[in-house]
Enzyme design. Structure first.
Site, PDB file in Angstrom:
ATOM      1  N   SER A 285       8.954  38.923  27.588  1.00 44.95           N
ATOM      2  CA  SER A 285       8.337  40.153  27.162  1.00 44.95           C
ATOM      3  C   SER A 285       8.468  40.480  25.680  1.00 44.95           C
ATOM      4  O   SER A 285       7.730  41.319  25.182  1.00 44.95           O
ATOM      5  CB  SER A 285       8.948  41.308  27.960  1.00 44.95           C
ATOM      6  OG  SER A 285      10.308  41.476  27.616  1.00 44.95           O
TER       7      SER A 285
ATOM      8  N   SER B 237      13.194  36.841  28.392  1.00 46.11           N
ATOM      9  CA  SER B 237      12.288  37.563  27.493  1.00 46.11           C
ATOM     10  C   SER B 237      12.541  37.397  26.008  1.00 46.11           C
ATOM     11  O   SER B 237      11.719  37.797  25.193  1.00 46.11           O
ATOM     12  CB  SER B 237      12.299  39.060  27.823  1.00 46.11           C
ATOM     13  OG  SER B 237      11.502  39.315  28.956  1.00 46.11           O
TER      14      SER B 237
ATOM     15  N   LYS C 237      12.001  45.505  18.638  1.00 44.82           N
ATOM     16  CA  LYS C 237      11.222  45.562  19.876  1.00 44.82           C
ATOM     17  C   LYS C 237      11.093  47.031  20.292  1.00 44.82           C
ATOM     18  O   LYS C 237      12.069  47.794  20.190  1.00 44.82           O
ATOM     19  CB  LYS C 237      11.926  44.746  20.965  1.00 44.82           C
ATOM     20  CG  LYS C 237      11.128  44.605  22.261  1.00 44.82           C
ATOM     21  CD  LYS C 237      11.858  43.706  23.279  1.00 44.82           C
ATOM     22  CE  LYS C 237      11.045  43.532  24.562  1.00 44.82           C
ATOM     23  NZ  LYS C 237      11.718  42.653  25.541  1.00 44.82           N
TER      24      LYS C 237
END
Lengths: 483, 483
Positions: A149, A173, A74
């Protein structure tokens, strides 16, 4: 495609090399990323040089279990030499000069980085639509969001552009995008994975974790990611664990708590049906179910949207255009520099949360909002404490519904915030939570099931998820046309 | 103004830089004077993802301070974030302690004209320093040097217990002595290691309520502190007498003009939006550690002052001067211990007299005195055994200071041994009486003054070496015919 265990076996027996594996995944990224936009940065040369180093290690017999197995990170984790944007224009030009603890650990395990995955800006969002680099699309239906997210990591794994990915979870997330893309994702107990080098959104809630097709993959990856780190004062000094140790344990006698608040209004019928069917499956494997209650869980979204923005408003103050990152091209004076830089560098959702956070911390409002929310936080944690006197694991839906369409909730922030209604309480309490696929809705979209454990019972959650995945294949299914 | 009608009320906030080698939340060095930004690491630069880790040495120094002022040590204390934007504040917040500081409710006794006065210390808390903004040499731009960012500070806040600039200076000096005495701060005011903010208000004598205060920022010498307070108090009195109200404000002192000028008004004051720093856990102090530090604390200035008066029979003035710094007291005690015959007054006179004068002349610290306590003791031993007169001892001291060797070497080399042979002295007296018949006449006629002239002549004839006491006695005997 293949699990981490299988990839590791292929590498160990010399049937493939890390370079070959990385080339395969890079080819898949080249094929699918233009559609899905799961990666912000891909750097094939860098990936392949890491792969060559991993192959060399294996050749010298010095590799570990996952040496040579690639991974996507990420874009919230600082990785030396990689552009690290956090999904924001503010950091669009920022190349990290150091490695986050998680990156360091993956490197030490010999796992080449396939690229940096897309995400909601500064991890603020539940649909991946707030990214400065454009929305990520859901591999199961490209007109739909992958959740957020960690939407880029989820989509990358769901489309098998990576065998596994790192994610972070502040209010859901990791779990919510895992649910919306049909993969498995684990948010560990707060303090298990070091936050050093993980760009902060809400420090008391943020926690990194693994995202992969199955629970076994997640266990292997968590073995790499977890561990005490003196550079993070909230990291917990505990003896290292093998998170795979309980995977094979039978579920006989495991008490699964079903919180009535998680099966009420707002839950879609398809999701309720799939989750309850999974409960039946677990019962057949010997698990027992008990009804539990989390009376304050309904307040978790409200408490969260005070605390997380409060911390974020302060955490994001460092992006001022003075030392790195975006700086407005023209400005009259210092105040103008700050205002223009931040007006240009941050997107709407980030600004909204900075404003909320600034407001709730302001003189005269602090007691009414921030302190009140902290009290709720303690009540929510106490609910779980009481529930875990009756059960070993709490089970419910991960999200109220399956993936929604792009743009469907962008005009209504509250509707968007409610996508995390079942996941947020877990962060507020600091508990581990895991999402795994448990079926599909009538539109063919994946449905996620959430398991919540008491502190440091990650191995137990992985055990339950793995046992379920031994007799189901939801996690092995691929979107049409993506085999 | 009418001095009798107005009373000045002063409280001080002192920022003492703690003497740790590394910063309070990072491993970067704290040494002064390095090239800009060479002592700022990723944490000090507030790169994305970095986290603070508390330096135990800073906590230890705060505890030592608390023990030295008899304060309460909060066994649990908390770091908060103080949020504001400024280019030399990299995170956009300063980590400080607001609601739960480490030290509360202590006191320091200072010497005032009519004895002693207790100044209460409200609190002392740990915090990090900001960097520096450099406005010169950058062609209209501002340079930022973050070497100082993250340097540990102890902010020591007094009650408004002082009633004159003199008292404020006495308190600041006593505090300066104490923090250097216990080794928690190097006390270097030019380098900013000890900075004083003064809160000043005035009120009519007899009024109970405080007047509105103005805060004078960043005074870096005791002289400026005194000048600034005197000016500010006069200014406030004049304003009030002219019919204006004082408005709360922060002001700066300009040493060139000797005036204070407004920096910002109350309206412009920041809302710092304090909240507990989620990156740092509450600090929990261990009883054993506190006790260990308590037992390792040196004898403090006040304890020494009392002992010097009670046990050594020194005056309050001498005791005060000898404890002006720990090095002075240590020198004095070493000297006293090395004297052949214990004579505290003799040792005190030399430390505060010739030694202190010589040191001041070359601006040298007593700890680096070229004449060590043992060397001075052997010189004073020669005074005690009658080898040297006080006057000769001064000569020998000067030679020792110039590096000519130890006392006995110099005495021998210069032939400075005191003449104590009564036969030789009598011979000199006879010569002098013969050559100064007029003085002899005058003395015998009752002019005592003439005696002194004759003594002077004898001393001169002996080249200053004759034992003055013997000269006196023998001369008087001869003149009065009692020979």
């Amino acid at each position: 495609m293949t699990t981490l265990t299988e990839l590791a076996a292929l590498l160990a027996t010399g049937k493939t090399s890390s370079v070959e594996l990385c080339q395969d995944y890079l080819a898949r990224i080249a094929a699918w990323n233009p559609t899905l936009n799961a990666f912000i940065t891909v750097d094939a040369e860098r990936t392949l040089s890491e792969a060559r180093a991993a192959d060399a290690l294996r050749a010298q017999g010095r590799g570990g279990a996952l040496t040579g197995v690639p991974i996507a990170h990420k874009d919230i984790f600082c990785a030396e030499g990689w552009r690290t944007t956090c999904g924001s224009r503010m950091l669009a030009n920022f190349t990290a000069p150091y490695d986050a603890s998680v990156i360091e650990r993956c490197k030490a395990a010999g796992m080449p980085c396939l690229g940096k995955t897309n995400m909601d800006e500064f991890a603020m969002g539940s649909s991946n639509e707030t990214s400065f680099f454009g929305p990520v699309r859901n591999p199961w239906d490209v007109e739909r969001v992958p959740g957020g997210s960690s939407g880029g990591s989820a989509a990358a794994v769901a489309a098998r552009m990576a065998p596994a990915a790192t994610g972070t979870d502040t209010g859901g997330s990791i779990r919510q995008p895992a649910a919306l893309t049909g993969i498995t994702g684990l948010k560990p107990s707060y303090g298990v994975v070091s936050r050093y080098g993980m760009i902060a959104f809400a420090s008391s809630l943020d926690q990194g974790g693994p995202m992969a097709p199955g629970a076994e993959d997640c266990a292997l990856l968590l073995n790499v990611m977890a561990g005490f780190d003196a550079r993070d004062s909230t990291s917990l000094e505990r003896a290292p664990e093998d998170y795979t140790r309980d995977l094979a344990r039978p579920l006989t006698g495991v008490r699964i708590g079903l919180p009535r608040e998680f099966f009420g209004a707002g839950l879609s019928a398809d999701t309720a049906r799939a989750v309850l069917a999974a409960v039946e499956e677990l019962r057949r494997q010997g698990a027992e179910t008990v009804d539990v209650s989390l009376p304050n869980s309904g307040l978790s979204v409200a408490a969260y949207y005070v605390l997380a923005p409060a911390e974020a408003s302060s955490n994001l103050s460092r992006y001022d255009g003075v030392r790195y990152g975006h700086r407005a091209a023209e400005y009259r004076d210092l105040t103008d520099l700050y205002e223009r830089t931040r007006a240009e560098g941050f997107g709407t959702e980030v600004k909204r949360r900075i404003m909320i956070g600034t407001y709730v911390l302001s003189h005269g409002y602090y007691d009414a909002y921030y302190l009140q929310a902290q009290k709720l936080r303690r009540l929510i944690a106490r609910d779980f404490e009481q529930a875990f006197r009756q059960c070993d694991v709490i089970l419910g839906p991960t999200a109220p519904a399956t993936a929604f369409r792009l743009g469907e909730k962008t005009a209504d922030p509250v509707a968007m915030y409610l996508s995390d209604i079942y996941t947020i309480a877990v962060n507020l309490a600091g508990l581990p939570g895991l999402s795994l696929p448990c079926g599909f809705d009538t539109a063919g979209l994946p449905i996620g099931l959430q398991l919540i454990g008491d502190y440091f019972t990650e191995a137990r959650l992985l055990n339950v998820a793995h046992q379920y995945q031994c007799i189901t294949d939801w996690h092995r299914r691929l979107p049409a046309g993506m085999s | 103004m009418n001095g009798a009608r107005w009373e000045t009320v002063i409280g001080l906030e002192v920022h003492a830089q703690l003497s740790t080698r590394s910063k309070i939340f990072s491993g970067a060095a704290t040494a002064f004077g390095a090239a800009p930004n060479t002592q700022a690491c990723a944490v000090d630069l507030a790169l994305p993802g970095v986290l603070p880790v508390l330096n135990r040495g800073a906590v230890e120094r705060a505890i030592r301070f608390a023990l030295a002022i008899g304060a309460r040590i909060n066994r649990i204390n908390v770091f908060d974030r103080k949020n504001y934007f400024y280019p030399d504040l990299p995170k956009g917040y300063q980590i400080s302690q607001f609601a739960l500081p480490i030290v509360e409710a202590g006191a320091l006794t200072i010497g005032v004209d009519d004895g002693e006065k207790v100044i209460r210390i409200t609190r002392a808390h740990l915090e990090e320093d900001a960097g520096k903004s450099l406005h010169e040499d950058y062609h209209g731009m501002t340079g930022i040097d973050l070497n100082r960012a993250g340097t540990p500070l102890l902010e020591i806040v007094s009650e408004p217990d002082m009633r004159s600039a003199k008292e404020a200076v006495a308190y600041a000096r006593a505090l300066h002595t104490l923090v250097t005495w216990i080794g928690i701060c190097d006390g270097n005011m030019q380098e900013g290691s000890f900075r004083v903010d003064a809160n000043v208000s005035v009120r009519p004598v007899g009024q109970r309520e405080f007047g509105t205060r103005r805060e004078i920022k960043n005074l870096n010498s005791f002289r400026f502190l005194e000048q600034a307070i005197d000016y500010e108090a006069r200014w406030q009195i004049e304003r009030i007498e002219d019919g204006h109200a004082i408005e709360q404000a922060t002001v700066l002192f300009d040493p060139d003009s000797g005036e204070t000028r407004m920096m910002r008004s109350k309206e412009e004051a920041h809302d710092y939006r304090y909240f507990p720093d989620p990156d740092l856990l509450p600090v929990k102090l261990d009883e054993d550690w506190i006790e260990q530090l308590r037992s390792a604390l040196p004898e403090l200035p006040a304890q020494k002052r009392a002992r010097y008066q009670a046990d050594l029979g020194l005056s309050a003035y001498d005791a005060g001067a000898l404890t002006a710094s720990r090095a002075t007291a240590e020198y004095f005690e070493a000297l006293l211990a090395a004297l052949p015959q214990a004579d505290a007054k003799l040792a005190a006179n030399w430390v505060m007299g010739d030694l202190s004068a010589a040191l001041n002349k070359v601006e040298r610290d007593i700890a680096d005195s070229p004449v060590a306590p043992a060397a001075l003791a052997s010189l004073l031993g020669r005074v005690q055994d009658g080898t040297l007169s006080g006057k000769l001892a001064k000569q020998v001291f000067e030679a020792m200071w110039a590096g000519e060797g130890d006392a006995d070497t110099i005495i021998a080399a210069r032939g400075l041994r005191q003449l104590s042979d009564s036969g030789a002295i009598e011979a000199l007296i006879d010569e002098v009486m013969a050559a100064n018949a007029k003085s002899v006449e005058e003395f015998r006629a009752g002019k005592e003054k003439a005696f002194n002239a004759l003594v002077g002549q004898v001393m001169k004839a002996s080249k200053g070496k004759a034992n003055p006491a013997q000269v006196n006695a023998l001369l008087r005997r001869k003149l009065t015919g009692m020979d």
